[in-house]
Design a protein around this motif. Structure first.
Motif, PDB file in Angstrom:
ATOM      1  N   GLN A 273      27.188  -1.362  12.031  1.00 37.16           N
ATOM      2  CA  GLN A 273      27.766  -0.140  12.598  1.00 37.16           C
ATOM      3  C   GLN A 273      29.293  -0.216  12.606  1.00 37.16           C
ATOM      4  O   GLN A 273      29.981   0.743  12.237  1.00 37.16           O
ATOM      5  CB  GLN A 273      27.253   0.074  14.034  1.00 37.16           C
ATOM      6  CG  GLN A 273      25.805   0.502  14.117  1.00 37.16           C
ATOM      7  CD  GLN A 273      25.305   0.549  15.549  1.00 37.16           C
ATOM      8  OE1 GLN A 273      25.994   0.141  16.490  1.00 37.16           O
ATOM      9  NE2 GLN A 273      24.082   1.036  15.734  1.00 37.16           N
TER      10      GLN A 273
ATOM     11  N   GLN B  63      34.937   0.149  19.939  1.00 33.93           N
ATOM     12  CA  GLN B  63      35.881   0.933  19.140  1.00 33.93           C
ATOM     13  C   GLN B  63      37.347   0.867  19.581  1.00 33.93           C
ATOM     14  O   GLN B  63      38.224   0.611  18.755  1.00 33.93           O
ATOM     15  CB  GLN B  63      35.411   2.391  19.041  1.00 33.93           C
ATOM     16  CG  GLN B  63      34.287   2.559  18.026  1.00 33.93           C
ATOM     17  CD  GLN B  63      33.653   3.940  18.061  1.00 33.93           C
ATOM     18  OE1 GLN B  63      33.691   4.625  19.081  1.00 33.93           O
ATOM     19  NE2 GLN B  63      33.043   4.344  16.958  1.00 33.93           N
ATOM     20  N   PRO B  64      37.669   1.082  20.880  1.00 37.21           N
ATOM     21  CA  PRO B  64      39.096   1.035  21.254  1.00 37.21           C
ATOM     22  C   PRO B  64      39.743  -0.327  20.994  1.00 37.21           C
ATOM     23  O   PRO B  64      40.920  -0.405  20.625  1.00 37.21           O
ATOM     24  CB  PRO B  64      39.102   1.386  22.749  1.00 37.21           C
ATOM     25  CG  PRO B  64      37.687   1.253  23.214  1.00 37.21           C
ATOM     26  CD  PRO B  64      36.824   1.462  22.019  1.00 37.21           C
TER      27      PRO B  64
ATOM     28  N   TRP C 175      31.959   2.080  10.280  1.00 34.29           N
ATOM     29  CA  TRP C 175      32.901   2.955  11.004  1.00 34.29           C
ATOM     30  C   TRP C 175      34.355   2.543  10.794  1.00 34.29           C
ATOM     31  O   TRP C 175      35.251   3.393  10.677  1.00 34.29           O
ATOM     32  CB  TRP C 175      32.563   2.930  12.503  1.00 34.29           C
ATOM     33  CG  TRP C 175      33.642   3.523  13.352  1.00 34.29           C
ATOM     34  CD1 TRP C 175      33.855   4.859  13.601  1.00 34.29           C
ATOM     35  CD2 TRP C 175      34.685   2.818  14.054  1.00 34.29           C
ATOM     36  NE1 TRP C 175      34.962   5.020  14.407  1.00 34.29           N
ATOM     37  CE2 TRP C 175      35.482   3.782  14.692  1.00 34.29           C
ATOM     38  CE3 TRP C 175      35.005   1.462  14.188  1.00 34.29           C
ATOM     39  CZ2 TRP C 175      36.592   3.429  15.474  1.00 34.29           C
ATOM     40  CZ3 TRP C 175      36.107   1.115  14.953  1.00 34.29           C
ATOM     41  CH2 TRP C 175      36.889   2.087  15.589  1.00 34.29           C
TER      42      TRP C 175
ATOM     43  N   THR D 179      24.346  -3.074  31.084  1.00 37.80           N
ATOM     44  CA  THR D 179      24.867  -2.328  29.931  1.00 37.80           C
ATOM     45  C   THR D 179      24.814  -3.219  28.702  1.00 37.80           C
ATOM     46  O   THR D 179      25.113  -4.408  28.785  1.00 37.80           O
ATOM     47  CB  THR D 179      26.341  -1.922  30.178  1.00 37.80           C
ATOM     48  OG1 THR D 179      26.445  -1.307  31.455  1.00 37.80           O
ATOM     49  CG2 THR D 179      26.835  -0.961  29.118  1.00 37.80           C
TER      50      THR D 179
ATOM     51  N   SER E  70      27.921  -1.937  22.683  1.00 38.04           N
ATOM     52  CA  SER E  70      27.707  -0.855  21.726  1.00 38.04           C
ATOM     53  C   SER E  70      28.948  -0.656  20.874  1.00 38.04           C
ATOM     54  O   SER E  70      30.037  -1.142  21.210  1.00 38.04           O
ATOM     55  CB  SER E  70      27.399   0.449  22.467  1.00 38.04           C
ATOM     56  OG  SER E  70      28.550   0.852  23.217  1.00 38.04           O
ATOM     57  N   LEU E  71      28.790   0.095  19.798  1.00 36.93           N
ATOM     58  CA  LEU E  71      29.929   0.410  18.934  1.00 36.93           C
ATOM     59  C   LEU E  71      30.985   1.189  19.716  1.00 36.93           C
ATOM     60  O   LEU E  71      32.180   0.909  19.606  1.00 36.93           O
ATOM     61  CB  LEU E  71      29.468   1.228  17.720  1.00 36.93           C
ATOM     62  CG  LEU E  71      30.586   1.699  16.778  1.00 36.93           C
ATOM     63  CD1 LEU E  71      31.320   0.528  16.151  1.00 36.93           C
ATOM     64  CD2 LEU E  71      30.040   2.626  15.702  1.00 36.93           C
ATOM     65  N   GLU E  72      30.538   2.144  20.536  1.00 38.02           N
ATOM     66  CA  GLU E  72      31.483   2.970  21.314  1.00 38.02           C
ATOM     67  C   GLU E  72      32.345   2.091  22.215  1.00 38.02           C
ATOM     68  O   GLU E  72      33.538   2.355  22.403  1.00 38.02           O
ATOM     69  CB  GLU E  72      30.725   3.998  22.176  1.00 38.02           C
ATOM     70  CG  GLU E  72      30.035   5.106  21.405  1.00 38.02           C
ATOM     71  CD  GLU E  72      28.787   4.635  20.649  1.00 38.02           C
ATOM     72  OE1 GLU E  72      28.472   5.258  19.619  1.00 38.02           O
ATOM     73  OE2 GLU E  72      28.155   3.640  21.082  1.00 38.02           O
ATOM     74  N   TYR E  73      31.733   1.042  22.759  1.00 41.04           N
ATOM     75  CA  TYR E  73      32.465   0.139  23.658  1.00 41.04           C
ATOM     76  C   TYR E  73      33.495  -0.680  22.881  1.00 41.04           C
ATOM     77  O   TYR E  73      34.601  -0.945  23.352  1.00 41.04           O
ATOM     78  CB  TYR E  73      31.457  -0.784  24.359  1.00 41.04           C
ATOM     79  CG  TYR E  73      32.080  -1.698  25.392  1.00 41.04           C
ATOM     80  CD1 TYR E  73      32.502  -1.196  26.624  1.00 41.04           C
ATOM     81  CD2 TYR E  73      32.228  -3.061  25.146  1.00 41.04           C
ATOM     82  CE1 TYR E  73      33.072  -2.028  27.573  1.00 41.04           C
ATOM     83  CE2 TYR E  73      32.795  -3.901  26.093  1.00 41.04           C
ATOM     84  CZ  TYR E  73      33.214  -3.378  27.298  1.00 41.04           C
ATOM     85  OH  TYR E  73      33.785  -4.199  28.231  1.00 41.04           O
TER      86      TYR E  73
ATOM     87  N   GLN F 254      40.304  -0.613  17.206  1.00 46.19           N
ATOM     88  CA  GLN F 254      41.422   0.240  16.771  1.00 46.19           C
ATOM     89  C   GLN F 254      42.761  -0.428  17.047  1.00 46.19           C
ATOM     90  O   GLN F 254      43.697  -0.307  16.252  1.00 46.19           O
ATOM     91  CB  GLN F 254      41.339   1.605  17.470  1.00 46.19           C
ATOM     92  CG  GLN F 254      40.268   2.505  16.850  1.00 46.19           C
ATOM     93  CD  GLN F 254      40.019   3.773  17.655  1.00 46.19           C
ATOM     94  OE1 GLN F 254      40.074   3.778  18.885  1.00 46.19           O
ATOM     95  NE2 GLN F 254      39.735   4.864  16.954  1.00 46.19           N
TER      96      GLN F 254
END
Length: 271
Positions: free
Chosen positions: A171, A141-142, A175, A133, A136-139, A145
């Motif tokens: 990215q 993000q939490p 965001w 893997t 990534s940004l999705e990874y 935050q």
């Protein structure tokens, strides 16, 4: 006797919190110059556990608790409130085996250990991704935050990242509500700052810093080995490190390190 008592406490605890205190107060470590950050971490954890376990036998009334706190009392050093404005308190947080919610615990513990209301900056090392893997940004993000919440709650002033290339940093920047103020680059993987990263950082006022931390500063196996060497616990395989925080306190006007230490937390997965 100390090791036996420490082992008994360890076998009944569910969580282990370890604080080294100010390493500059450790005479033995001041003389020694570890070859790598990884060796320093192992050394510090081992010495803290050994010192802590040697003193357990002197306190036969030591309570058996769910959360076990290991620290070297004489090395703990809180910041004098009158000096706070003259100091910069920074931390780098390595998430090892837990989720984003542990970020608040780590920052709260660092503030408590140092006797401060907030940290000036926190850099997060990207948590390890599964094999095959890509980061990534999705990874991210939490985790970001959680850091943003700490900024909004005035627990942290500035937040930064580590080892992001230009694409991922851009990215994240676009965001994020709270923008990254810095990004660390490992000079072992690139001896010259990538030009695209440098240009982007300059355009958006992101400070580029260098570091020499390995991808995994403390892995599960390494922590279990140290636990085995220090306390000879036969159930070391049950202990999983959750996170590791390295802090430094720098005198702003002189740029010298006044204090440096590690705080970490591990949990026991008893089957």
């Amino acid at each position: 006797m100390g090791t036996d008592s420490a082992r008994a406490l360890l076998e009944r605890a569910a969580t282990l919190t370890l604080q080294t205190g100010n390493l500059l107060n450790w005479g033995c470590l001041r003389k020694k110059c570890p070859a790598t950050p990884g060796e320093e971490v192992r050394d510090c954890i081992q010495k803290t556990l050994t010192e802590w376990s040697s003193k357990i036998g002197q306190d036969l009334n030591q309570e058996i608790t769910e959360v076990l706190e290991c620290t070297v009392a004489q090395a703990v050093e809180k910041i004098n409130p009158e000096e706070r404005d003259e100091l910069k308190v920074s931390a780098k947080l390595f998430i090892i085996g837990s989720n984003s919610s542990s970020i608040r615990d780590a920052v709260d513990m660092a503030c408590s250990a140092l006797g401060v209301a907030q940290l000036d900056s926190v850099i997060i090392a990207p948590p390890p991704v599964e094999d095959g893997t890509t980061l990534s940004l999705e990874y991210l993000q939490p985790y970001w935050q959680e850091l943003e919440n700490l900024v909004q709650n005035k627990k942290v002033v500035a937040i930064g990242t580590s080892d992001l290339d230009k694409t991922l940093l851009e990215q994240l920047y676009l965001w994020a509500q709270v923008k990254p103020s810095s990004n660390q680059v490992n000079l072992a993987s690139c001896c010259v700052m990538p030009p695209d990263l440098t240009a982007f950082a300059k355009q958006f006022d992101i400070q580029l810093l260098t570091h020499n931390d390995p991808k995994e500063l403390l892995c599960e196996a390494s922590f279990q080995e140290v636990l085995q060497e220090s306390i000879q616990n036969t159930k070391v395989h049950e202990w999983i490190p959750l996170w590791l925080l390295r802090y430094s306190v720098i005198v702003k006007s002189r740029g010298i390190i006044k204090s440096k230490g590690y705080i970490m937390q591990a949990k026991r997965n008893a089957s």
